[in-house]
Design a protein around this motif. Structure first.
Motif, PDB file in Angstrom:
ATOM      1  N   ASN A   1       0.814  -1.221   0.000  1.00  0.00           N
ATOM      2  CA  ASN A   1       0.000   0.000   0.000  1.00  0.00           C
ATOM      3  C   ASN A   1       0.846   1.268   0.000  1.00  0.00           C
ATOM      4  OD1 ASN A   1       1.040  -0.062   2.577  1.00  0.00           O
ATOM      5  ND2 ASN A   1      -0.934  -0.247   3.624  1.00  0.00           N
ATOM      6  N   GLY A   2       2.169   1.128  -0.079  1.00  0.00           N
ATOM      7  CA  GLY A   2       3.044   2.283  -0.139  1.00  0.00           C
ATOM      8  C   GLY A   2       3.197   3.035   1.166  1.00  0.00           C
ATOM      9  N   GLN A   3       2.755   2.454   2.289  1.00  0.00           N
ATOM     10  CA  GLN A   3       2.793   3.154   3.570  1.00  0.00           C
ATOM     11  C   GLN A   3       4.069   2.893   4.365  1.00  0.00           C
ATOM     12  OE1 GLN A   3       0.599   5.433   4.486  1.00  0.00           O
ATOM     13  NE2 GLN A   3      -0.542   5.089   2.585  1.00  0.00           N
ATOM     14  N   GLY A   4       4.902   1.953   3.915  1.00  0.00           N
ATOM     15  CA  GLY A   4       6.139   1.669   4.621  1.00  0.00           C
ATOM     16  C   GLY A   4       5.908   1.057   5.990  1.00  0.00           C
ATOM     17  N   VAL A   5       6.959   1.103   6.828  1.00  0.00           N
ATOM     18  CA  VAL A   5       6.898   0.580   8.194  1.00  0.00           C
ATOM     19  C   VAL A   5       7.290   1.711   9.137  1.00  0.00           C
ATOM     20  CG1 VAL A   5       7.808  -1.120   9.822  1.00  0.00           C
ATOM     21  CG2 VAL A   5       7.480  -1.747   7.421  1.00  0.00           C
ATOM     22  N   PRO A   6       6.428   2.086  10.069  1.00  0.00           N
ATOM     23  CA  PRO A   6       6.722   3.221  10.952  1.00  0.00           C
ATOM     24  C   PRO A   6       8.068   3.080  11.652  1.00  0.00           C
ATOM     25  CG  PRO A   6       4.445   2.516  11.219  1.00  0.00           C
ATOM     26  CD  PRO A   6       5.103   1.501  10.343  1.00  0.00           C
ATOM     27  N   GLY A   7       8.862   4.147  11.587  1.00  0.00           N
ATOM     28  CA  GLY A   7      10.150   4.173  12.259  1.00  0.00           C
ATOM     29  C   GLY A   7      11.268   3.470  11.521  1.00  0.00           C
TER      30      GLY A   7
ATOM     31  N   GLU B   1       5.553   4.179  -8.940  1.00  0.00           N
ATOM     32  CA  GLU B   1       5.464   4.762  -7.603  1.00  0.00           C
ATOM     33  C   GLU B   1       4.956   6.203  -7.641  1.00  0.00           C
ATOM     34  OE1 GLU B   1       9.221   2.139  -5.817  1.00  0.00           O
ATOM     35  OE2 GLU B   1       9.450   4.273  -6.266  1.00  0.00           O
ATOM     36  N   ARG B   2       5.270   6.925  -8.698  1.00  0.00           N
ATOM     37  CA  ARG B   2       4.865   8.328  -8.796  1.00  0.00           C
ATOM     38  C   ARG B   2       3.419   8.490  -9.279  1.00  0.00           C
ATOM     39  NH1 ARG B   2       9.028  12.134  -9.109  1.00  0.00           N
ATOM     40  NH2 ARG B   2       8.161  13.251 -10.916  1.00  0.00           N
ATOM     41  N   SER B   3       2.775   7.383  -9.650  1.00  0.00           N
ATOM     42  CA  SER B   3       1.387   7.465 -10.115  1.00  0.00           C
ATOM     43  C   SER B   3       0.464   6.515  -9.358  1.00  0.00           C
ATOM     44  CB  SER B   3       1.324   7.145 -11.613  1.00  0.00           C
ATOM     45  OG  SER B   3       1.805   5.833 -11.868  1.00  0.00           O
ATOM     46  N   GLU B   4       0.951   5.921  -8.270  1.00  0.00           N
ATOM     47  CA  GLU B   4       0.160   4.968  -7.488  1.00  0.00           C
ATOM     48  C   GLU B   4      -0.152   5.562  -6.122  1.00  0.00           C
ATOM     49  OE1 GLU B   4      -1.784   1.203  -7.224  1.00  0.00           O
ATOM     50  OE2 GLU B   4      -0.957   2.359  -8.880  1.00  0.00           O
ATOM     51  N   TRP B   5      -1.156   4.976  -5.436  1.00  0.00           N
ATOM     52  CA  TRP B   5      -1.542   5.355  -4.067  1.00  0.00           C
ATOM     53  C   TRP B   5      -1.958   6.831  -3.966  1.00  0.00           C
ATOM     54  CZ3 TRP B   5       3.919   3.719  -4.125  1.00  0.00           C
ATOM     55  CH2 TRP B   5       4.048   2.331  -4.187  1.00  0.00           C
ATOM     56  N   GLY B   6      -2.540   7.363  -5.016  1.00  0.00           N
ATOM     57  CA  GLY B   6      -2.951   8.760  -5.004  1.00  0.00           C
ATOM     58  C   GLY B   6      -1.874   9.725  -5.452  1.00  0.00           C
ATOM     59  N   ASN B   7      -0.667   9.240  -5.732  1.00  0.00           N
ATOM     60  CA  ASN B   7       0.396  10.117  -6.231  1.00  0.00           C
ATOM     61  C   ASN B   7       0.109  10.525  -7.676  1.00  0.00           C
ATOM     62  OD1 ASN B   7       1.658   9.686  -3.785  1.00  0.00           O
ATOM     63  ND2 ASN B   7       3.071   8.142  -4.578  1.00  0.00           N
ATOM     64  N   SER B   8       0.568  11.697  -8.040  1.00  0.00           N
ATOM     65  CA  SER B   8       0.383  12.177  -9.411  1.00  0.00           C
ATOM     66  C   SER B   8       1.594  13.011  -9.795  1.00  0.00           C
ATOM     67  CB  SER B   8      -0.904  13.010  -9.523  1.00  0.00           C
ATOM     68  OG  SER B   8      -1.085  13.486 -10.840  1.00  0.00           O
ATOM     69  N   ALA B   9       2.590  12.345 -10.357  1.00  0.00           N
ATOM     70  CA  ALA B   9       3.818  13.023 -10.764  1.00  0.00           C
ATOM     71  C   ALA B   9       4.231  12.502 -12.132  1.00  0.00           C
ATOM     72  CB  ALA B   9       4.926  12.801  -9.734  1.00  0.00           C
ATOM     73  N   SER B  10       5.157  13.192 -12.760  1.00  0.00           N
ATOM     74  CA  SER B  10       5.545  12.881 -14.137  1.00  0.00           C
ATOM     75  C   SER B  10       6.215  11.516 -14.239  1.00  0.00           C
ATOM     76  CB  SER B  10       6.492  13.962 -14.661  1.00  0.00           C
ATOM     77  OG  SER B  10       7.644  14.036 -13.830  1.00  0.00           O
ATOM     78  N   PRO B  11       6.031  10.819 -15.358  1.00  0.00           N
ATOM     79  CA  PRO B  11       6.687   9.520 -15.570  1.00  0.00           C
ATOM     80  C   PRO B  11       8.153   9.704 -15.932  1.00  0.00           C
ATOM     81  CG  PRO B  11       5.427  10.120 -17.503  1.00  0.00           C
ATOM     82  CD  PRO B  11       5.148  11.189 -16.479  1.00  0.00           C
ATOM     83  N   LEU B  12       8.864   8.592 -15.953  1.00  0.00           N
ATOM     84  CA  LEU B  12      10.289   8.592 -16.296  1.00  0.00           C
ATOM     85  C   LEU B  12      10.526   7.730 -17.528  1.00  0.00           C
ATOM     86  CD1 LEU B  12      12.424  10.118 -14.543  1.00  0.00           C
ATOM     87  CD2 LEU B  12      10.335   9.611 -13.299  1.00  0.00           C
ATOM     88  N   THR B  13      11.608   8.016 -18.228  1.00  0.00           N
ATOM     89  CA  THR B  13      12.006   7.225 -19.387  1.00  0.00           C
ATOM     90  C   THR B  13      13.371   6.605 -19.127  1.00  0.00           C
ATOM     91  OG1 THR B  13      13.137   9.058 -20.493  1.00  0.00           O
ATOM     92  CG2 THR B  13      10.760   8.807 -20.896  1.00  0.00           C
ATOM     93  N   PRO B  14      13.693   5.507 -19.806  1.00  0.00           N
ATOM     94  CA  PRO B  14      15.025   4.907 -19.641  1.00  0.00           C
ATOM     95  C   PRO B  14      16.148   5.873 -20.005  1.00  0.00           C
ATOM     96  CG  PRO B  14      13.539   3.361 -20.715  1.00  0.00           C
ATOM     97  CD  PRO B  14      12.824   4.666 -20.653  1.00  0.00           C
TER      98      PRO B  14
END
Length: 245
Positions: free
Chosen positions: A121-127, A188-201
């Motif tokens: 879910n992209g929330q990581g582990v606290p601490g 990662e930049r477009s999942e879990w409510g994120n909205s950022a530009s894509p990347l290319t190789p």
């Protein structure tokens, strides 16, 4: 007066059953006697025969379904032909093989390499492991995020106002290709409510070359010292790719 000598009485040989003995009764008594068992000649149990029959039946059914006609391709998974890709309509009414989008490819890379720490879910582990959902490093400029993914991050770091510092992120520049890093960052930049530009190789390849002389992982101070900007040559800011329907 002379008497003629009498003949001696004959003594019967063998078993004497008497004159009144019934031969058939004697034979019947003999027939009633059970034969002595012989080793290896015992009859099989009806239950054992039934079990053998069922085993042969189900074994034949299994081989008939999964043997692949006993061909080398059917018995060797490594030698089997790859599954056909889904065909979609191409130009001029033709068909072409459908390929996964960068988002879908990135999800596979994330599941195999990043999900253990940052969670599905992209929330990581606290601490321990910082979140990617809503993180300023994930949704900000792609340069800082690319630096972290390529060279790793060590030491404490603050994300969304929370301090993380008990775990070290490994560098992925020796493990993942430019395409894989571009795909996973796009995901990662477009999942879990994120909205950022894509990347290319190509963007990742240029950044990899730029960071070639940096042997160690970055610290938070190093990342914050870099400009919060997108790598050149990509989509404009805010141009997050649309998720496949």
């Amino acid at each position: 007066m002379n008497e003629e000598p009498k003949e001696p009485a004959r003594v019967g040989q063998g078993m004497d059953y008497g004159e009144q003995a019934d031969v058939q009764q004697v034979h019947a008594a003999v027939q009633r006697e059970k034969r002595e068992p012989r080793v290896g000649a015992e009859p099989l149990s009806i239950w054992l025969i039934a079990i053998y029959g069922l085993a042969i039946f189900f074994g034949g059914a299994y081989l008939g379904r999964y043997s692949g006609n006993f061909s080398s391709g059917g018995l060797d998974p490594m030698g089997a032909p790859p599954p056909a890709k889904k065909a979609v309509a191409g130009p001029a009414g033709g068909e072409q093989a459908a390929e996964l989008s960068p988002h879908d490819r990135g999800k596979k890379v994330f599941s195999a390499n990043c999900q253990t720490c940052h969670q599905a879910n992209g929330q990581g582990v606290p601490g321990q492991y910082p979140p990617l959902a809503g993180s300023e490093f994930t949704t900000g400029g792609s340069r800082r995020m690319g630096m972290i993914v390529l060279k790793g991050l060590q030491g404490p770091v603050k994300v969304k106002g929370q301090q993380y510092g008990t775990a070290v992120m490994q560098p992925w520049d020796k493990t993942l290709t430019d395409k894989q890093i571009a795909d996973v960052m796009t995901y990662e930049r477009s999942e879990w409510g994120n909205s950022a530009s894509p990347l290319t190789p190509e963007q990742i390849a240029a950044l990899r070359k730029e960071l070639a002389n940096h042997p160690e992982s970055f610290t938070e101070h190093d990342i914050l010292a870099a400009p919060d900007e997108d790598l050149s040559g990509g989509a404009p800011a805010g141009g997050a790719p649309a998720k496949p329907g």
